[in-house]
Structures are given as C-alpha cells and as structure tokens.
Design a protein around this motif. Structure first.
Motif, PDB file in Angstrom:
ATOM      1  N   ARG A 158      -8.311  -5.912   8.694  1.00  0.00           N
ATOM      2  CA  ARG A 158      -9.159  -5.268   7.688  1.00  0.00           C
ATOM      3  C   ARG A 158      -9.722  -6.295   6.704  1.00  0.00           C
ATOM      4  O   ARG A 158      -9.026  -7.229   6.266  1.00  0.00           O
ATOM      5  CB  ARG A 158      -8.360  -4.228   6.909  1.00  0.00           C
ATOM      6  N   THR A 166     -10.625  -7.326   3.081  1.00  0.00           N
ATOM      7  CA  THR A 166     -10.048  -6.953   1.784  1.00  0.00           C
ATOM      8  C   THR A 166     -10.753  -7.608   0.605  1.00  0.00           C
ATOM      9  O   THR A 166     -10.453  -7.301  -0.544  1.00  0.00           O
ATOM     10  CB  THR A 166      -8.546  -7.333   1.730  1.00  0.00           C
ATOM     11  N   GLU A 167     -11.691  -8.513   0.877  1.00  0.00           N
ATOM     12  CA  GLU A 167     -12.465  -9.170  -0.165  1.00  0.00           C
ATOM     13  C   GLU A 167     -13.923  -9.237   0.264  1.00  0.00           C
ATOM     14  O   GLU A 167     -14.220  -9.376   1.455  1.00  0.00           O
ATOM     15  CB  GLU A 167     -11.957 -10.604  -0.422  1.00  0.00           C
ATOM     16  N   PRO A 191      -6.703  -1.279   0.843  1.00  0.00           N
ATOM     17  CA  PRO A 191      -6.059  -2.575   1.025  1.00  0.00           C
ATOM     18  C   PRO A 191      -6.726  -3.656   0.182  1.00  0.00           C
ATOM     19  O   PRO A 191      -7.959  -3.715   0.079  1.00  0.00           O
ATOM     20  CB  PRO A 191      -6.267  -2.854   2.516  1.00  0.00           C
ATOM     21  N   GLY A 192      -5.926  -4.509  -0.422  1.00  0.00           N
ATOM     22  CA  GLY A 192      -6.461  -5.650  -1.148  1.00  0.00           C
ATOM     23  C   GLY A 192      -7.483  -5.246  -2.193  1.00  0.00           C
ATOM     24  O   GLY A 192      -7.268  -4.342  -3.000  1.00  0.00           O
ATOM     25  N   ASN A 193      -8.642  -5.899  -2.125  1.00  0.00           N
ATOM     26  CA  ASN A 193      -9.692  -5.666  -3.102  1.00  0.00           C
ATOM     27  C   ASN A 193     -10.846  -4.848  -2.524  1.00  0.00           C
ATOM     28  O   ASN A 193     -11.963  -4.892  -3.041  1.00  0.00           O
ATOM     29  CB  ASN A 193     -10.217  -7.016  -3.626  1.00  0.00           C
ATOM     30  N   ALA A 194     -10.582  -4.130  -1.430  1.00  0.00           N
ATOM     31  CA  ALA A 194     -11.603  -3.244  -0.860  1.00  0.00           C
ATOM     32  C   ALA A 194     -11.930  -2.131  -1.844  1.00  0.00           C
ATOM     33  O   ALA A 194     -11.120  -1.798  -2.724  1.00  0.00           O
ATOM     34  CB  ALA A 194     -11.119  -2.659   0.456  1.00  0.00           C
ATOM     35  N   ARG A 212       0.836  -1.189   0.000  1.00  0.00           N
ATOM     36  CA  ARG A 212       0.000   0.000   0.000  1.00  0.00           C
ATOM     37  C   ARG A 212       0.873   1.240   0.000  1.00  0.00           C
ATOM     38  O   ARG A 212       2.008   1.230   0.469  1.00  0.00           O
ATOM     39  CB  ARG A 212      -0.919   0.006   1.215  1.00  0.00           C
TER      40      ARG A 212
END
Length: 694
Positions: free
Chosen positions: A65, A67-68, A471-474, A10
C-alpha cells in the motif's frame, strides 16, 4: 492467539458495509485475522459471500500500500508532504488549463469508489470548465446504456434481482453469473431454475453457468445479432409474439416483421456456428414462457456493434411483452460494485448527474443553481477517445482509482500515450502501471476505510461504513478530491463539505432519480432509484405503464449484423476474454488472490483440442499469443469448453497482459471498445516443449 492486525499500528472494527467487487452489492464486514465475512444485507439476505468477497480485506492491509504522497524528481519518485504534493497538482493542472484550456484535461472517475467521491470529481471537472469525465462503465456497459436509454429511457436493469426468481425463462446472453456474480446466481437465478424455469445460455464458452442451462448456444464471438435475429424470426413465424402488447406499447412492428421475414434461420445459425434446431428451441423456451427475463453481460456489450447487440435483445423483450412485469425485462449485470452509481452521479462525458444531457439547458440551469456555475453544454471525451489524443488535444489527466494503462484496449499503446502528457496525477492504493507514468501519486483509501454510498446492479443505493483506519499518511479519497476542488477551481466554497453525507444530500438535489433519498432513509437497508419522496419508495419494475422516455410506447428496431473489426487471417484464432471465479478485473483490489490464481493456472489460455493439435500444443504447454498490437506468453489449457476457432483468457492481469492484444475499434454509438473479438496467432512458446501432433 491474538489477531495480528489488532496489535499493529492500525485499528480494525466490524461494521456492515458493501463488498468492493462485483455489482451485486453483498453485505460484508471485518471478521478478524485480515479477513472478511458476509453479513445479512439487502442483497445477500442469508449473509453469504463468494470467494471474491472473502478476499476483500487482502487489499486493505497489503504490504505494498502507498502511505505517502509521491512526486517525480529527476525522473524518479520521492516522498513529499501532502501540501507540496497537492500544490504540484494545482500547478500542473492549472498550467495546462491556462495554456490549452480546460478541455485539455481528462478526468477518470472510478467505479470502484463511492457515489459521493465520483460526484465531487465530476463536479470539479465541470466547474473547471470541461465535460471530459468518464469511468470504466465505458469499457463495460456503455453500449447497454446507449441502447436501453434510447429505446426505454434508462440504461439500468429494468427489474430487480428478487423478481428474477419469478421468471419462467432466463435468457442469459454474454454473461457468466455463476462465476462473475456468484451470490446473484445462487440466490436468484438458480432458485428460478429449480422451480422449473428454463435457462438458455448464449456464450461461446461452456462454463459454470452453462452447467445449469437447459439450452446452450455456443455462438462464434461477434454473431450475437445473427442469433437474436434468428430467434426473433422464429417468434414471429411461430406466432409467439404478444399481439396486444405490440399494439399498445410498441411502434414499428410492421417494419420489423417485414425485415424478419427475410431472415433465414438456418443461414444465421450457420453463420453463428450453432445448430438451427437449438436456436428454435431457445426461441420457443423464451416465447412460450409467461415471464421471460433477459440477463446480459459484457459478452454482449464489448463489441464494436455492442449497442446493436443490445437493440437486438430489446426486440425479443418487446416482441413478447416481457417488459414492465416481475420476472421479465432486460437486465445487465454490472461488473464492479459502483459502476451503476459512478454513472448515476455524472461520471460520464455526455450527461449530468441523473442522466440528463449536458445539452439540456434546463438541466444545466438547475445544476448551476446548486453549484453557482453552469456546466459546459458540449459533451466531453470518453476515456478511450481521450487516451487516443494524449499529447495532442489532451495534455493532462487526473486518474482516480482506475488503471487505464492495464484496463484499456491496446494497452501497450495506451501506456506509451501517458508519457505524452504534460502532467498526470494518480490517486490510488498502489504504484500501478498507470501510476508509473504519473508526475504525482496520492495515496488514497481502500473500500474498508471509507464511508459513503454505492449503487448496485439493480439500482439499490446502499451505505458503506469504515472497518479500518488509514495506513501511514494516506488520506480518504473524499478528502483528497475535495482538497483538489478547492485548489483547482474558483469556487472553493463548493468543496467545503462536512463529510460524504453532505455531498450525498447535494446529489439528491441535483439528480432527480435520487431526489428524496437520505442516509437516514437508507439506514442498514437501501433506497432504489427512481425514488419518490412523496411515498418514500423506489420503483422496483420499470416501464410498467409508460417507459422512462415518458412515452407509452417504445420502438422496435431493425438490426443488421456488423462484422468484427478484426478479420481472421489463415491460421488465426479469435481471442475472447472474461473473468473467472477467483479473479477480478485489474487485480488491484486483491493482489494476494491474483498470485494464488496464477499458481492455480487460472490465467491460462483455453484452446480447443483440435486447434491445439493443429499447432502441436499440449495441455500445460507455454504458448505465445500475438497479433500486430502485441504478444504475451501464457500456459495453454486444452479443453472442449471453448469452441473450435476460439480461445479464451482472463483479462486485466499485468502479466500476462491480455489487453496488449485487444483492439481499440469503437462502437460508433457508445464508444465502447471491442474486447471480445481479437484475431490472434497461437503457437508454442520459444523454448517450450511442444506436444507431439497426431
């Protein structure tokens, strides 16, 4: 050394934005190493922040968190692509609407999130065909808004933080700004005190605010009206009222004067458990001041008579002419950074954006001209009313950035009620207790990952700017809500926004109090409502020439005491709740800080030494606190700071969950629950080492 956050997947950058915690609205930005620093902003002009603000980035890069997207499959959550998750939401909510109608869906807006996001959510609900949209202002200041809107025409602060420094008397009722709004306390309230203003503190517990007070009235919880009426009686008796203001700007004085003539100051003081001479001292400090300001908080509002409590305080301001001038007024301090804004833009079941009633045909017509659909004319359900009807009239819930399974009263019953729904979607950062009951959980954006605006406690609209990517796929909340609007309504074009600024521009056309505002005009500063496009300025002090009702006069009100819903049985104590310096609401915003607090013992139950001795409880002992609604175990803090017969603990922790004990009796006007008075039994926990009683 290298900042580890800068080398992760990130990226972070420093941009001035607004602290996500209390309603003061301090400026913060990313400072590296996963931390926040204060920056000079409209409110914190020296760039200072409090411990809450310093911990603001704890949530942003937290290991827990989401993230998906998560969807429920065979009773458990599995990750799913975004399109599948959004389709599930459209199918689940759409099926409920088809079978039971749009009023079978409840929308929970979020005072933790931006004006633009809340505007899109309430627009979605109303285009779908329901006014069932509410936010956690219902749990905080709904009674304040009800009383002030009724009498004055607006439920917000009548004055500004800046002009509180001009007050000669600060009457702080049911609030602890030293710990709950530290920058406002240090920058605006303390300077007035140091310049000679008298600070009167009405609160059942001695706390950091009390340390700065000249007069402390440690009333029994639930006796605010007795104290306010006694003070009003002294004002009239000792000729401390403003006769000219009463004649020119009020109605109903003769009736109120007759009522107050029957108030026995000593008897009211005894009922409240305070010294009658201290009541008179408080009345004189307020009545003799050239400029006196009431500052109020949830200790006033969170009662089943919260609306009447505020009516009684409004009488004090009107009797003495302390309205419409700098350093005066009635000033509620908002608990979260956008409680004011979420309500401003329509996140309430009975009003459209800008606080125009849903029953107002002209207001609905103006909204319809913008949306292409006229919103419903019947007020919707409050969030507490809705949870009481889960599985019956309400069959689906869209929960955005809130955690009602923790934050609502009688929380265990609320959590069980979620299981009665046909469908529930939660948009949040973590797998909260509410998310545990969902069919779909969508990973949203933290405060530092979004753009938009928020409105602080004294009506300043300020801009949020991103300090981190996602973050991730958020996804960003604004994008999620817009996507739901396109899927759930037959007006998909109404949710095709280029970004938050386009939604804000729409707000300014729909909500008259925001009319003429713009992102460019706000810039790095603010614009305050009610805003005038003609002169490009907001109104600092309300009600100077006429009240926002449009009338020159405001009515005085006869207010009678209302007993708390929970009557105390023999041996029971009153439980009242609140925040402390290091803690904030459900903890979902700063989990690391909450764990540190638990280590420091700041989630303890404060109990008076005499009450502790009667029960064989020593300082630091584990105790069980219980009533018919539930039971929690917590550590005892034996202290004279809390009055005899009363206990205090912080609210909204998942463990211990104090809201398992709070009652769901509601204020009949505002629908706010009675958080501040619960009858409980307190005893040493089983297996604990009880202290030797004398």
């Amino acid at each position: 050394m290298t900042d580890p956050t800068e080398t992760s997947e990130r990226s972070f950058e420093s941009n001035p934005t607004v602290c996500p915690f209390c309603g003061v609205g301090c400026g913060v930005e990313y400072a590296g190493w996963g931390s926040a620093t204060g920056v000079e902003g409209p409110v914190n002009g020296r760039g200072e922040i409090c411990p809450k603000g310093a911990a603001a980035f704890d949530v942003v890069d937290h290991e827990d968190r989401l993230t998906e997207p998560l969807v429920r499959h065979d009773g458990r959550f599995v990750t799913a692509p975004w399109e599948e998750a959004l389709d599930r939401v459209a199918d689940g909510v759409g099926r409920v609407v088809d079978e039971h109608g749009p009023d079978a869906v409840q929308f929970f807006a979020s005072s933790n999130c931006t004006n633009e996001e809340n505007y899109v959510l309430q627009k979605l609900a109303r285009i779908l065909g329901t006014n069932n949209v509410d936010n956690c202002a219902r749990l905080c200041h709904a009674s304040t808004v009800a009383a002030m809107s009724d009498r004055l025409g607006a439920g917000a602060m009548t004055n500004t933080l800046d002009d509180l420094r001009e007050a000669d008397c600060l009457f702080v009722n049911g609030a602890n700004p030293a710990e709950q709004h530290p920058v406002a306390f240090r920058s605006y309230i303390l300077p007035a005190v140091r310049d000679g203003a008298t600070l009167v503190h009405v609160d059942p517990r001695a706390n950091d605010t009390t340390e700065a007070a000249d007069v402390h009235l440690p009333l029994r919880p639930g006796t605010d009206i007795e104290v306010a009426n006694a003070i009003a009686a002294v004002l009239v008796e000792e000729d401390l009222v403003d006769e000219a203001f009463l004649a020119e700007r009020t109605t109903g004085f003769d009736r109120l004067r007759e009522h107050l003539a029957d108030v026995d100051v000593a008897a009211n003081a005894e009922a409240a458990g305070v010294d009658p001479e201290t009541v008179r001292e408080a009345a004189r400090a307020y009545g003799e001041a050239d400029r006196a300001a009431v500052i109020t908080g949830m200790g006033t509002s969170q009662h089943r008579c919260g609306t009447d409590n505020v009516h009684a305080l409004l009488n004090l301001a009107l009797l003495t002419g302390n309205v419409g001038r700098p350093g005066t007024g009635v000033n509620p301090l908002r608990g979260q950074n956008n409680v004011q804004g979420a309500s401003d833009v329509g996140g309430l079941p009975g009003v459209l954006p800008g606080y125009e009633s849903v029953a107002d045909a002209d207001a609905r017509e103006r909204v319809a001209a913008e949306w292409g659909v006229e919103p419903p004319a019947e007020p919707g359900l409050t969030e507490v009313e809705a949870t009481h009807r889960f599985g019956d009239e309400v069959r689906a819930a869209v929960v955005f950035g809130e955690n009602p399974a923790v934050t609502e009263p009688n929380a265990s019953a609320v959590a069980s009620a979620f299981d009665e729904l046909d469908f529930c979607v939660v948009i949040d950062l973590f797998e909260t207790r509410t998310a545990a009951h969902a069919d779909v959980v969508l990973p949203g954006s933290a405060w530092a990952e979004k753009a938009g605006t928020v409105t602080n406690t004294d009506r300043r609209v300020m801009r949020m700017r991103p300090n981190a990517d996602l973050p991730g796929n958020a996804r960003r909340d604004f994008e999620i809500l817009s996507a739901l609007g396109r899927r759930l309504t037959d007006r998909p074009e109404g949710f095709e926004y280029e970004g938050p600024e386009a939604a804000f521009d729409e707000v300014t056309r729909v909500a008259p109090i925001y009319g003429g505002m713009s992102y460019e005009g706000i810039g790095d500063g603010y614009q305050r409502w009610p805003f005038s496009a003609d002169d490009g300025a907001g109104t600092d002090v309300l009600h100077a020439e006429e009240f926002l009702t449009g009338e020159r006069t405001a009515p005085l009100a006869v207010v009678d005491p209302v007993p708390p819903a929970d009557a105390l049985d023999a041996g029971e104590l009153t439980l009242t709740t609140g925040r402390v310096l290091q803690q904030f609401n459900s903890g979902a915003l700063s989990r690391r800080s909450d764990r540190l607090m638990a280590m420091r013992g700041e989630d303890a139950l404060q109990i008076h030494p005499d009450d502790a001795a009667d029960r064989g409880i020593g300082d630091g002992d584990p105790v069980t606190v219980s009533n018919e609604r539930g039971s929690v175990e917590v550590t005892a803090e034996v202290t004279p700071a809390v009055r005899e017969g009363v206990t205090f603990c912080t609210f909204h922790y998942a463990e211990p969950l104090a809201n398992a004990l709070t009652g769901d009796a509601l204020d009949p006007e505002a629908g706010i629950p009675e958080f501040k008075h619960s009858a409980v039994a307190v005893e040493p926990a089983a297996g604990g080492d009880a202290a030797d009683a004398d």
